[in-house]
Design a protein around this motif. Structure first.
Motif, PDB file in Angstrom:
ATOM      1  N   ALA A  91       0.815  -1.216   0.000  1.00 49.40           N
ATOM      2  CA  ALA A  91       0.000   0.000   0.000  1.00 49.40           C
ATOM      3  C   ALA A  91       0.849   1.267   0.000  1.00 49.40           C
ATOM      4  CB  ALA A  91      -0.944   0.004   1.203  1.00 49.40           C
ATOM      5  N   HIS A  92       1.811   1.341   0.880  1.00 50.03           N
ATOM      6  CA  HIS A  92       2.591   2.570   1.040  1.00 50.03           C
ATOM      7  C   HIS A  92       3.683   2.692  -0.015  1.00 50.03           C
ATOM      8  CE1 HIS A  92       5.818   5.054   2.837  1.00 50.03           C
ATOM      9  NE2 HIS A  92       4.796   5.813   3.187  1.00 50.03           N
ATOM     10  N   ASP A  93       4.559   1.723  -0.068  1.00 47.92           N
ATOM     11  CA  ASP A  93       5.682   1.810  -1.005  1.00 47.92           C
ATOM     12  C   ASP A  93       5.242   1.601  -2.451  1.00 47.92           C
ATOM     13  OD1 ASP A  93       7.365   2.332   1.087  1.00 47.92           O
ATOM     14  OD2 ASP A  93       8.326   0.368   1.097  1.00 47.92           O
ATOM     15  N   GLY A  94       4.284   0.720  -2.672  1.00 46.14           N
ATOM     16  CA  GLY A  94       3.842   0.432  -4.031  1.00 46.14           C
ATOM     17  C   GLY A  94       2.801   1.395  -4.543  1.00 46.14           C
ATOM     18  N   LEU A  95       1.650   1.435  -3.886  1.00 47.91           N
ATOM     19  CA  LEU A  95       0.525   2.245  -4.362  1.00 47.91           C
ATOM     20  C   LEU A  95       0.802   3.739  -4.256  1.00 47.91           C
ATOM     21  CD1 LEU A  95      -2.460   2.348  -5.326  1.00 47.91           C
ATOM     22  CD2 LEU A  95      -3.083   2.447  -2.910  1.00 47.91           C
ATOM     23  N   PRO A 101       7.343  -0.999  -9.809  1.00 49.28           N
ATOM     24  CA  PRO A 101       6.480  -0.711 -10.971  1.00 49.28           C
ATOM     25  C   PRO A 101       5.003  -0.886 -10.642  1.00 49.28           C
ATOM     26  CG  PRO A 101       8.289  -2.152 -11.603  1.00 49.28           C
ATOM     27  CD  PRO A 101       8.325  -2.036 -10.110  1.00 49.28           C
ATOM     28  N   PHE A 102       4.379   0.202 -10.312  1.00 46.99           N
ATOM     29  CA  PHE A 102       2.986   0.196  -9.878  1.00 46.99           C
ATOM     30  C   PHE A 102       2.347   1.462 -10.418  1.00 46.99           C
ATOM     31  CE2 PHE A 102      -0.413  -0.055  -6.671  1.00 46.99           C
ATOM     32  CZ  PHE A 102      -0.578  -1.428  -6.574  1.00 46.99           C
ATOM     33  N   THR A 103       1.566   1.369 -11.466  1.00 44.61           N
ATOM     34  CA  THR A 103       1.045   2.571 -12.106  1.00 44.61           C
ATOM     35  C   THR A 103      -0.409   2.861 -11.767  1.00 44.61           C
ATOM     36  OG1 THR A 103       0.469   1.291 -14.072  1.00 44.61           O
ATOM     37  CG2 THR A 103       2.650   2.344 -14.036  1.00 44.61           C
ATOM     38  N   TYR A 104      -1.021   2.021 -10.977  1.00 45.66           N
ATOM     39  CA  TYR A 104      -2.441   2.178 -10.651  1.00 45.66           C
ATOM     40  C   TYR A 104      -2.668   3.372  -9.728  1.00 45.66           C
ATOM     41  CZ  TYR A 104      -6.978   1.105  -8.546  1.00 45.66           C
ATOM     42  OH  TYR A 104      -8.256   1.179  -8.092  1.00 45.66           O
ATOM     43  N   ILE A 105      -3.576   4.264 -10.122  1.00 48.52           N
ATOM     44  CA  ILE A 105      -4.022   5.351  -9.259  1.00 48.52           C
ATOM     45  C   ILE A 105      -5.488   5.078  -8.951  1.00 48.52           C
ATOM     46  CG2 ILE A 105      -4.486   7.823  -9.054  1.00 48.52           C
ATOM     47  CD1 ILE A 105      -2.134   8.316 -10.936  1.00 48.52           C
ATOM     48  N   PRO A 106      -5.811   4.820  -7.691  1.00 50.37           N
ATOM     49  CA  PRO A 106      -7.201   4.473  -7.347  1.00 50.37           C
ATOM     50  C   PRO A 106      -8.153   5.645  -7.581  1.00 50.37           C
ATOM     51  CG  PRO A 106      -5.861   4.689  -5.373  1.00 50.37           C
ATOM     52  CD  PRO A 106      -4.939   4.824  -6.526  1.00 50.37           C
ATOM     53  N   LEU A 111      -8.997   2.486  -1.266  1.00 46.13           N
ATOM     54  CA  LEU A 111      -7.647   2.744  -1.774  1.00 46.13           C
ATOM     55  C   LEU A 111      -7.469   4.197  -2.195  1.00 46.13           C
ATOM     56  CD1 LEU A 111      -6.814  -0.502  -3.782  1.00 46.13           C
ATOM     57  CD2 LEU A 111      -6.016   0.175  -1.504  1.00 46.13           C
ATOM     58  N   LYS A 112      -8.509   4.800  -2.776  1.00 42.80           N
ATOM     59  CA  LYS A 112      -8.436   6.215  -3.147  1.00 42.80           C
ATOM     60  C   LYS A 112      -8.259   7.067  -1.897  1.00 42.80           C
ATOM     61  CE  LYS A 112     -11.078  10.006  -5.102  1.00 42.80           C
ATOM     62  NZ  LYS A 112     -12.359  10.414  -5.679  1.00 42.80           N
ATOM     63  N   ARG A 113      -9.042   6.777  -0.871  1.00 44.24           N
ATOM     64  CA  ARG A 113      -8.943   7.545   0.379  1.00 44.24           C
ATOM     65  C   ARG A 113      -7.567   7.380   1.018  1.00 44.24           C
ATOM     66  NH1 ARG A 113     -13.432   6.994   5.036  1.00 44.24           N
ATOM     67  NH2 ARG A 113     -11.878   6.172   6.451  1.00 44.24           N
ATOM     68  N   LEU A 114      -7.045   6.160   1.008  1.00 37.38           N
ATOM     69  CA  LEU A 114      -5.715   5.906   1.554  1.00 37.38           C
ATOM     70  C   LEU A 114      -4.664   6.688   0.769  1.00 37.38           C
ATOM     71  CD1 LEU A 114      -4.107   4.144   3.618  1.00 37.38           C
ATOM     72  CD2 LEU A 114      -3.819   2.505   1.746  1.00 37.38           C
ATOM     73  N   TYR A 115      -4.769   6.648  -0.536  1.00 29.40           N
ATOM     74  CA  TYR A 115      -3.843   7.367  -1.408  1.00 29.40           C
ATOM     75  C   TYR A 115      -3.899   8.866  -1.132  1.00 29.40           C
ATOM     76  CZ  TYR A 115      -1.646   8.831  -5.803  1.00 29.40           C
ATOM     77  OH  TYR A 115      -0.828   9.395  -6.736  1.00 29.40           O
ATOM     78  N   GLN A 116      -5.102   9.425  -1.080  1.00 26.16           N
ATOM     79  CA  GLN A 116      -5.257  10.857  -0.836  1.00 26.16           C
ATOM     80  C   GLN A 116      -4.733  11.252   0.538  1.00 26.16           C
ATOM     81  OE1 GLN A 116      -9.516  11.116  -1.562  1.00 26.16           O
ATOM     82  NE2 GLN A 116      -9.132  12.331  -3.395  1.00 26.16           N
TER      83      GLN A 116
END
Length: 175
Positions: A91-95, A101-106, A111-116
């Protein structure tokens, strides 16, 4: 087996609570010397902040070793710490930080909330005035925006990064 699974799950949850406190008071406190590298541009594969992962992996390995030598249920606590480390890595290092190599943007959901939330944590230059210290738990984005705004009112040491007032430029608005 059910009891061991329970210990692993409880340990993962406890690690998130511990991580929130450690991130806020150790990493953004006296441990800033290691963690600072995580808030700066990285050059190369590793950063000094990775020493935290090595330290906690050592503790997990020691617990697993002690547990397999008769000190039960330490091996399951160590397994829970290892599971948490894996989730952190994904989640942290990848997303969020794309360290592999992780190109997904939720675009929606958890996952979107975690990313934001984590992007908002990095929206501030330095260790002061940051929000959202969890790695797997993400408070509601609206609440984090309010906290950031309140922290930056009259706080010259807690200034937003240039061009990153919210840290959400590449993520669609919360739905």
């Amino acid at each position: 087996m059910l009891f061991n699974t329970f210990i692993v799950v409880v340990t993962v949850a406890a690690m998130e609570l511990f991580s929130i406190v450690a991130h806020k008071y150790i990493m953004h406190g006296f441990g800033w010397g290691w963690h600072k590298s995580h808030h700066e541009e990285r050059t190369g594969w590793f950063e000094k902040n990775d020493l935290y992962a090595v330290f906690f992996a050592g503790i997990a390995i020691a617990l697993i070793y002690a547990g397999t030598r008769g000190h039960h249920p330490l091996e399951w606590i160590g397994a829970g710490m290892t599971a948490y480390g894996f989730l952190y890595f994904v989640a942290h290092d990848g997303l969020v930080h794309r360290r592999w190599p992780f190109t997904y943007i939720p675009r929606r959901g958890y996952l979107k909330r975690l990313y934001q939330a984590h992007r908002m944590h990095h929206a501030v230059q330095g260790k002061e005035g940051t929000v959202s210290f969890g790695f797997l738990y993400a408070p509601p984005v609206a609440r984090l925006k309010q906290q950031l705004h309140a922290l930056h009112q009259g706080a010259p040491r807690a200034r937003p990064r240039e061009g990153a007032a919210t840290g959400l430029q590449d993520v669609p608005p919360a739905s």
